[in-house]
Design a protein around this motif. Structure first.
Motif, PDB file in Angstrom:
ATOM      1  N   ASP A 278     -48.960  30.017  37.352  1.00 44.99           N
ATOM      2  CA  ASP A 278     -49.231  28.607  37.668  1.00 44.99           C
ATOM      3  C   ASP A 278     -48.643  28.214  39.017  1.00 44.99           C
ATOM      4  OD1 ASP A 278     -50.451  28.099  35.102  1.00 44.99           O
ATOM      5  OD2 ASP A 278     -48.429  28.192  34.271  1.00 44.99           O
ATOM      6  N   PHE A 279     -47.572  28.889  39.403  1.00 44.52           N
ATOM      7  CA  PHE A 279     -46.889  28.563  40.648  1.00 44.52           C
ATOM      8  C   PHE A 279     -47.411  29.387  41.823  1.00 44.52           C
ATOM      9  CE2 PHE A 279     -42.964  28.427  43.377  1.00 44.52           C
ATOM     10  CZ  PHE A 279     -42.959  27.064  43.567  1.00 44.52           C
ATOM     11  N   ALA A 280     -48.384  30.251  41.567  1.00 48.29           N
ATOM     12  CA  ALA A 280     -48.930  31.097  42.630  1.00 48.29           C
ATOM     13  C   ALA A 280     -49.605  30.238  43.698  1.00 48.29           C
ATOM     14  CB  ALA A 280     -49.922  32.086  42.042  1.00 48.29           C
ATOM     15  N   ASP A 281     -49.428  30.630  44.941  1.00 51.26           N
ATOM     16  CA  ASP A 281     -50.048  29.942  46.072  1.00 51.26           C
ATOM     17  C   ASP A 281     -49.674  28.462  46.122  1.00 51.26           C
ATOM     18  OD1 ASP A 281     -51.428  32.139  47.185  1.00 51.26           O
ATOM     19  OD2 ASP A 281     -53.002  31.934  45.689  1.00 51.26           O
ATOM     20  N   ALA A 282     -48.476  28.128  45.673  1.00 49.14           N
ATOM     21  CA  ALA A 282     -48.049  26.730  45.690  1.00 49.14           C
ATOM     22  C   ALA A 282     -47.549  26.358  47.081  1.00 49.14           C
ATOM     23  CB  ALA A 282     -46.949  26.479  44.671  1.00 49.14           C
ATOM     24  N   TYR A 283     -47.706  25.069  47.416  1.00 47.61           N
ATOM     25  CA  TYR A 283     -47.085  24.559  48.630  1.00 47.61           C
ATOM     26  C   TYR A 283     -45.577  24.549  48.436  1.00 47.61           C
ATOM     27  CZ  TYR A 283     -51.708  23.063  50.197  1.00 47.61           C
ATOM     28  OH  TYR A 283     -53.009  23.050  50.597  1.00 47.61           O
ATOM     29  N   PRO A 284     -44.794  24.695  49.513  1.00 41.38           N
ATOM     30  CA  PRO A 284     -43.335  24.712  49.375  1.00 41.38           C
ATOM     31  C   PRO A 284     -42.800  23.461  48.686  1.00 41.38           C
ATOM     32  CG  PRO A 284     -43.972  25.471  51.559  1.00 41.38           C
ATOM     33  CD  PRO A 284     -45.223  24.941  50.903  1.00 41.38           C
ATOM     34  N   LEU A 285     -41.750  23.686  47.900  1.00 39.90           N
ATOM     35  CA  LEU A 285     -41.070  22.568  47.252  1.00 39.90           C
ATOM     36  C   LEU A 285     -40.228  21.821  48.268  1.00 39.90           C
ATOM     37  CD1 LEU A 285     -39.882  24.455  44.047  1.00 39.90           C
ATOM     38  CD2 LEU A 285     -41.700  22.745  44.167  1.00 39.90           C
ATOM     39  N   ARG A 286     -40.006  20.524  47.992  1.00 41.43           N
ATOM     40  CA  ARG A 286     -39.136  19.731  48.842  1.00 41.43           C
ATOM     41  C   ARG A 286     -37.714  19.788  48.301  1.00 41.43           C
ATOM     42  NH1 ARG A 286     -43.146  14.911  47.740  1.00 41.43           N
ATOM     43  NH2 ARG A 286     -42.264  15.523  45.758  1.00 41.43           N
ATOM     44  N   ASN A 287     -36.746  19.555  49.173  1.00 37.85           N
ATOM     45  CA  ASN A 287     -35.365  19.488  48.703  1.00 37.85           C
ATOM     46  C   ASN A 287     -35.242  18.391  47.656  1.00 37.85           C
ATOM     47  OD1 ASN A 287     -34.055  21.501  50.374  1.00 37.85           O
ATOM     48  ND2 ASN A 287     -34.498  20.153  52.100  1.00 37.85           N
ATOM     49  N   GLY A 288     -34.667  18.723  46.529  1.00 38.21           N
ATOM     50  CA  GLY A 288     -34.527  17.769  45.439  1.00 38.21           C
ATOM     51  C   GLY A 288     -35.582  17.912  44.366  1.00 38.21           C
ATOM     52  N   ASP A 289     -36.609  18.741  44.598  1.00 39.67           N
ATOM     53  CA  ASP A 289     -37.654  18.899  43.587  1.00 39.67           C
ATOM     54  C   ASP A 289     -37.168  19.661  42.359  1.00 39.67           C
ATOM     55  OD1 ASP A 289     -39.650  17.484  44.803  1.00 39.67           O
ATOM     56  OD2 ASP A 289     -40.738  19.214  45.580  1.00 39.67           O
ATOM     57  N   VAL A 290     -36.266  20.619  42.558  1.00 40.63           N
ATOM     58  CA  VAL A 290     -35.788  21.441  41.446  1.00 40.63           C
ATOM     59  C   VAL A 290     -34.633  20.720  40.754  1.00 40.63           C
ATOM     60  CG1 VAL A 290     -34.807  23.662  40.782  1.00 40.63           C
ATOM     61  CG2 VAL A 290     -36.491  23.546  42.627  1.00 40.63           C
ATOM     62  N   GLY A 291     -34.724  20.591  39.427  1.00 42.83           N
ATOM     63  CA  GLY A 291     -33.691  19.889  38.672  1.00 42.83           C
ATOM     64  C   GLY A 291     -33.422  20.551  37.333  1.00 42.83           C
ATOM     65  N   TRP A 292     -32.448  20.013  36.629  1.00 41.31           N
ATOM     66  CA  TRP A 292     -32.010  20.573  35.350  1.00 41.31           C
ATOM     67  C   TRP A 292     -32.064  19.508  34.262  1.00 41.31           C
ATOM     68  CZ3 TRP A 292     -30.407  25.674  34.673  1.00 41.31           C
ATOM     69  CH2 TRP A 292     -30.215  26.418  35.842  1.00 41.31           C
ATOM     70  N   SER A 293     -32.240  19.959  33.038  1.00 42.13           N
ATOM     71  CA  SER A 293     -32.023  19.059  31.908  1.00 42.13           C
ATOM     72  C   SER A 293     -30.527  18.793  31.792  1.00 42.13           C
ATOM     73  CB  SER A 293     -32.553  19.674  30.614  1.00 42.13           C
ATOM     74  OG  SER A 293     -31.866  20.876  30.312  1.00 42.13           O
ATOM     75  N   ARG A 294     -30.186  17.703  31.125  1.00 42.04           N
ATOM     76  CA  ARG A 294     -28.786  17.289  31.063  1.00 42.04           C
ATOM     77  C   ARG A 294     -27.903  18.318  30.376  1.00 42.04           C
ATOM     78  NH1 ARG A 294     -28.552  11.625  28.707  1.00 42.04           N
ATOM     79  NH2 ARG A 294     -29.477  11.185  30.746  1.00 42.04           N
ATOM     80  N   ASP A 295     -28.475  19.036  29.402  1.00 43.34           N
ATOM     81  CA  ASP A 295     -27.682  20.030  28.685  1.00 43.34           C
ATOM     82  C   ASP A 295     -27.707  21.398  29.360  1.00 43.34           C
ATOM     83  OD1 ASP A 295     -30.245  20.890  28.159  1.00 43.34           O
ATOM     84  OD2 ASP A 295     -30.203  20.422  26.017  1.00 43.34           O
ATOM     85  N   GLY A 296     -28.417  21.510  30.478  1.00 40.48           N
ATOM     86  CA  GLY A 296     -28.436  22.766  31.215  1.00 40.48           C
ATOM     87  C   GLY A 296     -29.296  23.842  30.598  1.00 40.48           C
ATOM     88  N   LYS A 297     -30.093  23.505  29.600  1.00 42.73           N
ATOM     89  CA  LYS A 297     -30.907  24.523  28.930  1.00 42.73           C
ATOM     90  C   LYS A 297     -32.251  24.751  29.603  1.00 42.73           C
ATOM     91  CE  LYS A 297     -28.865  23.820  24.356  1.00 42.73           C
ATOM     92  NZ  LYS A 297     -29.128  23.451  22.931  1.00 42.73           N
ATOM     93  N   PHE A 298     -32.670  23.796  30.453  1.00 42.04           N
ATOM     94  CA  PHE A 298     -33.980  23.912  31.082  1.00 42.04           C
ATOM     95  C   PHE A 298     -33.872  23.657  32.583  1.00 42.04           C
ATOM     96  CE2 PHE A 298     -34.877  22.744  26.706  1.00 42.04           C
ATOM     97  CZ  PHE A 298     -35.877  23.643  26.361  1.00 42.04           C
ATOM     98  N   LEU A 299     -34.552  24.493  33.352  1.00 41.00           N
ATOM     99  CA  LEU A 299     -34.751  24.294  34.776  1.00 41.00           C
ATOM    100  C   LEU A 299     -36.163  23.748  34.954  1.00 41.00           C
ATOM    101  CD1 LEU A 299     -33.650  24.935  37.719  1.00 41.00           C
ATOM    102  CD2 LEU A 299     -35.000  27.040  37.552  1.00 41.00           C
ATOM    103  N   MET A 300     -36.338  22.754  35.847  1.00 43.61           N
ATOM    104  CA  MET A 300     -37.623  22.066  35.928  1.00 43.61           C
ATOM    105  C   MET A 300     -37.994  21.813  37.385  1.00 43.61           C
ATOM    106  SD  MET A 300     -36.832  19.244  32.941  1.00 43.61           S
ATOM    107  CE  MET A 300     -35.308  18.811  33.738  1.00 43.61           C
ATOM    108  N   PHE A 301     -39.306  21.915  37.675  1.00 43.66           N
ATOM    109  CA  PHE A 301     -39.774  21.584  39.020  1.00 43.66           C
ATOM    110  C   PHE A 301     -41.283  21.340  38.997  1.00 43.66           C
ATOM    111  CE2 PHE A 301     -39.424  26.178  38.569  1.00 43.66           C
ATOM    112  CZ  PHE A 301     -40.682  26.637  38.949  1.00 43.66           C
ATOM    113  N   PRO A 302     -41.755  20.460  39.896  1.00 41.78           N
ATOM    114  CA  PRO A 302     -43.191  20.223  40.018  1.00 41.78           C
ATOM    115  C   PRO A 302     -43.808  21.256  40.955  1.00 41.78           C
ATOM    116  CG  PRO A 302     -42.045  18.763  41.487  1.00 41.78           C
ATOM    117  CD  PRO A 302     -40.981  19.575  40.781  1.00 41.78           C
ATOM    118  N   PHE A 303     -45.129  21.323  40.982  1.00 44.40           N
ATOM    119  CA  PHE A 303     -45.798  22.190  41.943  1.00 44.40           C
ATOM    120  C   PHE A 303     -47.168  21.613  42.270  1.00 44.40           C
ATOM    121  CE2 PHE A 303     -47.525  23.661  37.946  1.00 44.40           C
ATOM    122  CZ  PHE A 303     -48.861  23.967  38.236  1.00 44.40           C
ATOM    123  N   VAL A 304     -47.659  21.983  43.438  1.00 40.44           N
ATOM    124  CA  VAL A 304     -49.034  21.694  43.844  1.00 40.44           C
ATOM    125  C   VAL A 304     -49.608  22.993  44.381  1.00 40.44           C
ATOM    126  CG1 VAL A 304     -50.571  20.389  45.350  1.00 40.44           C
ATOM    127  CG2 VAL A 304     -48.506  19.300  44.439  1.00 40.44           C
TER     128      VAL A 304
END
Length: 760
Positions: A267-293
């Motif tokens: 799903d992340f193949a050929d994605a445009y670069p992420l911006r600083n701040g796009d990558v985040g975590w769930s509060r309990d640290g169990k999940f890493l999350m980020f959007p993509f285009v």
């Protein structure tokens, strides 16, 4: 009934009055408020308003409604003057909105799309230096500039992470040996230190491994530097459509074991670069999350990664047959626990809010629904499970672009209208979610600002009521709003009309259209302030200045622009040559049928940037209707322009749709009269786009006019360069081509003559 005559062509004094109109009229209103901002603690409301001979910057106490100057404007003006080398006064500071924060306090604002800060104690002003490595249109990192590699501390203060020799390193924050978490980083496949993000429990960190894209540079010659001397060369990292972009691979590291794991997902193949701040975590640290285009803008989504297993899955998936409007995506992780996600989607044909189950990627429910558009989200209250948002098109019989604000529950219940006045609203919600600062107006209604309850919209207190009595006394006539059916025979196309101050309905007036048809927004003004809320660009006042020379000047939002239905917007897909012209021409004809003074045998058009491309295309593709065009800084061939804007609407890879819209490829079709104006140092649209059209026109043996402004930038003729020069050339061009008039011999007029004529 008197015969329909034609007004006499303007003389030098008429031009001078038009060129002076901004200055003559810009300070004639009183207490017209601009949209406000809240202080970080929510105790103070900050805003700008008009006063005699300029503007005041106000701080209003939320509890008492008492007002005071937000800062010492004269001191800030002096400090800004020292920093910029320009003349700045306290009554005309060059920004519309501002924020005060920090200790010691500092003033934050924007000048020419650049973030600035001024200390309120030490008067030190300057651009905000982030220290981050620049990127060419968010697509390619500028490797000529070192990345910021400041060690990033873990939340518990135990560790700090950084990059050494292109690899990720951690060490105890108190000091100690370094531990390399990666060994595979190289200069051509490096770990980006600016992307390091720790998990909340300090057990893991995520970082992006980057394969650099193609570093294309645009070279410009500054032929006549303002400080004299020899010409200078300027280079700019400038990725264009089809170029290889930075490729990013998210990598997850376990600090204790030193184990790294690539986050693999197609799903992340050929994605445009992420911006600083796009990558985040769930509060309990169990999940890493980020959007993509994904590249080509036909798919976007939100990825959730289970940290213990490294499994990545789609928490939300957005696909389009045409394009996903990346500039209007929105996501909010509910409670930051990685279980629910609020996401904006156009999957039902309108821009609406949806609640996703992040663990399955399935829609729990559609929150908003109907033939209207969500324009922005102000606030999400996870505890109350409520959303405050702006939307347009919900009120029957009203201008569908007017924004109103609402509150709604996550389940779609209790939809509450908060801003009922028939006007365009700008709202800011207090940090505690209790109050809305609402500023509203129309082109014929001076702005008003008030505090409202964010619960039900009732008025808590008045902030400002604008007074345009002085402006109207000098002859200001609000634009006329008009709508007519578009190409499908059912959809209303909205625009406005500006007439000369000495308008005579017994005369026939040539028509000039001010065009900007960029698919990223809608552009016909909806607010009162005739000079615009933001610096640069064409405003009602500029249209009035041209109208006073004997024209009717209009602006229209045709199909292909934003803020209406998905189908309305989709007209632009791989079709930038369209520019809504079929709708615009029908609108013009409907206006002419209603108003005999509206002469559609003499129609001109002008625009800048994407509007410059549209102005040229009017003569290339619709010469039976448009007779003359002035094109400023046009992106006439989308292959020559910046990567992000053009791939958004024409897709990737580069295909025949780029050729179909090209002014270079279609130059031989030119009919009518054309003036192109370009700034030599345009950093937004590569000036070569203008020169390549000029070359193609010459090869096609076509007549045209070209004005190159030495040292001028993208806004040449509007807010840069010799004051009024390019605009006067535009005005004179339309007088010659649409009125058969003659321009004054400006070269023979002395400064004394000009002054005397203006004073007449």
């Amino acid at each position: 009934m008197p015969s329909r005559g034609v007004a006499a062509p303007p003389v030098a004094a008429d031009y001078q009055r038009s060129l002076a109109l901004r200055g003559d009229w810009s300070h004639l209103t009183r207490d017209v408020p601009f949209p406000a901002r809240w202080s970080d603690d929510g105790k103070t409301l900050y805003y700008r308003k008009t006063v005699q001979e300029g503007f005041a910057f106000v701080a209003m106490d939320r509890a008492t409604l008492r007002k005071a100057p937000a800062f010492d404007a004269k001191r800030i003006a002096a400090a800004l003057g020292r920093a910029t080398g320009e003349r700045v006064t306290g009554r005309d500071l060059p920004f519309d909105s501002f924020t005060i924060r920090g200790n010691p306090r500092h003033l934050e604002f924007m000048i020419h799309d650049e973030d600035w800060s001024c200390g309120l104690q030490d008067d030190a002003c300057g651009p905000v230096q982030t220290g981050l490595r620049p990127r060419g249109f968010d697509a390619v990192r500028d490797l000529r500039v070192p990345a910021r590699n400041t060690p990033v501390p873990s939340p518990d203060g135990t560790w700090e992470a950084f990059v050494r020799a292109d690899n990720v390193v951690v060490r105890a924050k108190a000091g100690g040996a370094e531990t390399r978490l990666s060994l595979d980083g190289t200069a051509s496949d490096f770990y980006d230190p600016e992307s390091i993000v720790w998990s909340p429990d300090s057990r893991h960190l995520a970082v992006l491994r980057v394969r650099p894209g193609f570093a294309r540079y645009v070279t410009r010659v500054e032929a006549a530097p303002r400080d004299g001397g020899q010409p200078r060369i300027h280079t700019q990292l400038y990725p264009k459509p089809g170029d290889i972009i930075d490729s990013e691979q998210p990598v997850l590291f376990d600090v204790a074991s030193g184990r790294g794991r690539d986050i693999r997902t197609d799903d992340f193949a050929d994605a445009y670069p992420l911006r600083n701040g796009d990558v985040g975590w769930s509060r309990d640290g169990k999940f890493l999350m980020f959007p993509f285009v994904q590249r080509g803008y036909q798919r976007a989504g939100f990825i959730s990664v289970e940290v213990e297993t490294g499994r990545a899955h789609l928490a939300a998936d957005e696909r389009a047959r045409t394009f996903v409007d990346a500039g209007r995506l929105y996501e909010h992780v509910v409670g930051n626990e990685g279980r629910e996600l609020i996401w904006v989607s156009e999957r039902d044909g309108w821009r609406h809010l949806y609640l996703f189950d992040m663990t399955t990627g399935h829609i729990e429910r559609q929150i908003t629904k109907g033939p209207w558009v969500v324009r922005e989200v102000l606030r999400v209250d996870d505890r109350k499970r409520e959303i405050w948002f702006g939307a347009s098109g919900m009120t029957p019989g009203e201008d569908p672009y007017f924004v109103h604000y609402y509150r709604i529950g996550f389940d779609g219940s209790h939809l509450t209208a908060l801003t009922p006045e028939t006007a365009n609203h700008h709202a800011a919600i207090s940090p505690d979610g209790a109050l809305l600062a609402d500023t509203y107006s129309r082109v014929d209604l001076a702005s008003r600002s008030m505090l409202r309850s964010a619960e039900d919209g009732h008025v808590v207190g008045s902030v400002e009521t604008g007074d345009d009595t002085g402006l109207r006394a000098t002859g200001f006539r609000p634009p006329e709003v008009f709508h007519a059916k578009g190409r499908d025979g059912t959809t209303d196309i909205w625009g406005l009309v500006v007439r000369p101050r000495d308008y005579d309905p017994a005369r026939k007036y040539p028509v000039v259209e001010n065009i900007y048809a960029g698919p990223h927004d809608s552009f016909v003004p909806k607010d009162f302030w005739p000079f615009g809320y933001h610096s640069g660009g064409d405003k009602v006042i500029g249209m009035q200045a041209l109208a006073d020379l004997g024209f009717i000047v209009v602006q229209i939002d045709g199909m292909g622009t934003a803020n209406r239905s998905r189908a309305f917007h989709d007209v632009a897909w791989k079709n930038l040559a369209d520019s809504g012209f079929p709708d615009r021409i029908l609108w013009h004809r409907a206006m002419a049928a209603r108003d005999p003074s509206y002469d559609i045998t003499r129609v001109g058009i002008y625009g800048g940037s994407a509007g410059g491309q549209s102005a040229l295309n009017a003569l290339l593709f619709h010469p039976e209707f448009y007779k003359a065009a002035v094109a400023f800084a046009g992106c006439y061939d989308n292959r020559m322009d910046k990567i992000d804007w053009n791939e958004q609407w024409l897709g990737w890879p580069v295909d025949e749709s780029y050729v179909r819209a090209s002014g270079v490829e279609n130059a031989g079709r030119l009919q009518g009269r054309l003036l192109m104006i370009v700034g030599e140092q345009d950093a937004n649209v590569d000036p070569s786009s203008t020169f390549q059209v000029a070359s193609a026109l010459i090869r096609a043996n076509k007549n045209f006019e070209l004005l190159v402004v030495p040292g001028g930038g993208h806004a040449t003729g509007r807010s840069e360069g010799p004051i009024g020069y390019a605009e006067r050339r535009e005005f004179g061009f339309f007088v010659r081509t649409l009125q058969d008039g003659r321009e004054p011999d400006w070269n023979r007029l002395s400064e004394t003559d000009r002054t005397n004529r203006h004073e007449e």
